[in-house]
Enzyme design. Structure first.
Site, PDB file in Angstrom:
ATOM      1  N   LYS A  50       0.845  -1.210   0.000  1.00 39.15           N
ATOM      2  CA  LYS A  50       0.000   0.000   0.000  1.00 39.15           C
ATOM      3  C   LYS A  50       0.880   1.259   0.000  1.00 39.15           C
ATOM      4  CE  LYS A  50      -0.167   0.086   4.999  1.00 39.15           C
ATOM      5  NZ  LYS A  50      -0.867   0.522   6.178  1.00 39.15           N
ATOM      6  N   TYR A 276      16.401  31.204   8.226  1.00 38.99           N
ATOM      7  CA  TYR A 276      15.251  31.934   8.759  1.00 38.99           C
ATOM      8  C   TYR A 276      15.319  32.086  10.281  1.00 38.99           C
ATOM      9  CZ  TYR A 276      12.755  31.726   4.322  1.00 38.99           C
ATOM     10  OH  TYR A 276      12.378  31.898   3.015  1.00 38.99           O
TER      11      TYR A 276
HETATM   12  C1  LIG Z   1      -4.130  -3.855   8.502  1.00 36.54           C
HETATM   13  C2  LIG Z   1      -2.647  -3.815   8.259  1.00 36.54           C
HETATM   14  N1  LIG Z   1      -1.987  -4.967   8.099  1.00 36.54           N
HETATM   15  C3  LIG Z   1      -0.663  -4.995   7.872  1.00 36.54           C
HETATM   16  C4  LIG Z   1       0.061  -3.826   7.819  1.00 36.54           C
HETATM   17  C5  LIG Z   1       1.555  -3.898   7.623  1.00 36.54           C
HETATM   18  O1  LIG Z   1       2.173  -3.527   8.823  1.00 36.54           O
HETATM   19  P1  LIG Z   1       3.762  -3.391   8.912  1.00 36.54           P
HETATM   20  O2  LIG Z   1       4.090  -2.285   7.984  1.00 36.54           O
HETATM   21  O3  LIG Z   1       4.039  -3.057  10.327  1.00 36.54           O
HETATM   22  O4  LIG Z   1       4.318  -4.679   8.489  1.00 36.54           O
HETATM   23  C6  LIG Z   1      -0.573  -2.606   7.992  1.00 36.54           C
HETATM   24  C7  LIG Z   1       0.203  -1.379   7.920  1.00 36.54           C
HETATM   25  O5  LIG Z   1      -0.081  -0.350   8.395  1.00 36.54           O
HETATM   26  C8  LIG Z   1      -1.976  -2.600   8.223  1.00 36.54           C
HETATM   27  O6  LIG Z   1      -2.649  -1.458   8.388  1.00 36.54           O
END
Ligand SMILES: Cc1ncc(COP(=O)(O)O)c(C=O)c1O
Length: 414
Positions: A50, A276
């Protein structure tokens, strides 16, 4: 993937002299995948890609992890799942964050599995299954203690009952039950045990009403590394693929490197105000080096007065407040000249700061910085390919995961 092309691209040094440059090392992603995979030999492996694979480029990473042992892909949104299909990625894809009014017809046409956290939601998916004539593959999502996504314990029995009826009608199949732990970074946190227990209860309830979810999945990177009891049939791994290692012992390698050329230098006297608000004054005569990137390129301004970079093999401080387009380095007595390459962050091989260092300086998470830097349109970018996988890395998952061959034969703690 941006393949290195000797004819069309300048050499690495020339590129780095010219502009700030983000490099994505897919060999690191491949090696992290294999290492993490080896930590859960009895479970299937979902690679979480993702947020553009945490800023590393979703389709390149997806192809790499699939070639190096990931059995499935996981994303948050349907848009991400469709992008994977458009990029030619086949195999199971789960999108776990949809709203009840999402376009589930399109999801089913694209053979995307969805996670469902409520009855209304489930009905919407079932409606799409009826109108497309496709059987939906759903994962029931249980909240095991975060009060974020997932059905609450009060909603769970109703959700399972509704799912069973729709399954009996042939509209959908419950292929998984998922949960997510909120405190897995700390193996001693008692909420991990409570989360596991809540997950076991949710799975038992699902089975009691007659559901036979093939994939029970709870663990993400931290739980995968810290607690084999959380592995169940499937793990969902994001951060670790990109080198974020909550245990600091898993031998993972950061895949992102950011460099920038020195744009200008100036020699200044002691007491010279910099940037700044004149928030910093030099404490001695020194050489200041200007880098042409700032918070407009994703560098966190909160790291002002703390951040360091690697210049000529030495850590040097970034001084003054970060500007949108530029930061200033105190180079001391180094005879640095314009065009020299500074490593802002990288895997740490030469002593450069890592993304974990930057996250600490900025008071945030490495995940935050990776996704932010990876999404910067001003940063030039080069993706370095991974080596081809060894034959064992791309074996079909069923030969390694007994649970995936025997969907009904799940071991549920009493
Ligand atoms: C529902 C869910 N599963 C798995 C993951 C993966 O987690 P990680 O990046 O800690 O492996 C995430 C990441 O945010 C998540 O929201």
């Amino acid at each position: 993937m941006t393949a290195p092309n000797a004819a069309a691209t300048p050499g690495r040094a020339a590129e780095e002299q010219r502009q700030p440059m983000l490099r994505i090392d897919l060999a690191a992603v491949a090696s992290n995948t294999r290492r993490l995979r080896a930590r859960c030999p009895r479970s299937a492996f979902m690679a979480v890609v993702k947020a553009d694979a945490f800023g590393h480029g979703m389709s390149d990473v997806a192809r790499t992890v699939r070639a190096h042992g990931a059995d499935r892909l996981g994303v948050a949104t349907l848009g991400e799942a469709h992008a994977l299909r458009r990029a030619g990625l086949t195999g199971p894809v789960l999108a776990w964050l949809t709203a009840p009014h999402s376009d589930f017809e399109a999801a089913l046409q694209d053979d995307v599995e969805v996670a469902v956290a409520g009855v209304e939601h489930l009905r919407a998916v079932a409606g799409a299954a009826l109108s497309t004539g496709r059987t939906a593959r759903v994962h029931l999502h249980a909240d095991v203690g975060m009060a974020r996504d997932g059905a609450s314990p009060e909603q769970w029995a109703e959700l399972c009952g509704a799912a069973l009826r729709l399954e009996a009608a042939g509209v959908l199949r419950v292929v998984g039950v998922m949960g997510h732990l909120g405190c897995a970074d700390d193996p001693d946190d008692p909420h991990n045990r409570q989360g596991r227990e809540a997950f076991d209860v949710a799975v038992r309830q699902a089975r009691r009403v007659g559901l036979r979810p093939r994939h029970r999945h709870l663990a993400a990177t931290a739980a995968l590394l810290n607690d084999p009891r959380s592995h169940y049939d499937l793990v969902r791994v994001g951060a670790g693929l990109y080198g974020i290692d909550p245990t600091r012992r898993a031998g993972l390698r950061q895949a992102m490197t950011l460099t920038a050329p020195v744009a200008a230098v100036r020699d200044v006297a002691a007491g010279t105000p910099v940037g700044y608000g004149h928030a910093f004054r030099t404490d001695r005569p020194t050489r200041l080096a200007l880098l042409p990137l700032g918070y407009g390129d994703g560098l966190p301004r909160q790291a002002s007065h703390r951040a360091q970079v690697l210049l000529r093999g030495r850590r040097r401080s970034v001084v003054g407040l970060f500007s949108m387009d530029q930061i200033v380095i105190d180079a001391g007595d180094d005879p640095v000249t314009p065009g020299e390459t500074v490593t802002v962050l990288g895997p740490g091989d030469a002593g450069e700061p890592t993304v974990e260092d930057w996250a600490r300086w900025a008071g945030t998470l490495p995940h935050h910085l990776l996704t932010t830097l990876g999404g910067q349109p001003r940063l030039a970018r080069r993706t370095l390919p991974a080596p081809p996988p060894s034959p064992s890395a791309s074996r079909p998952s069923a030969s390694r995961h007994p649970a995936s061959r025997h969907p009904a034969d799940l071991e549920i703690p009493a």
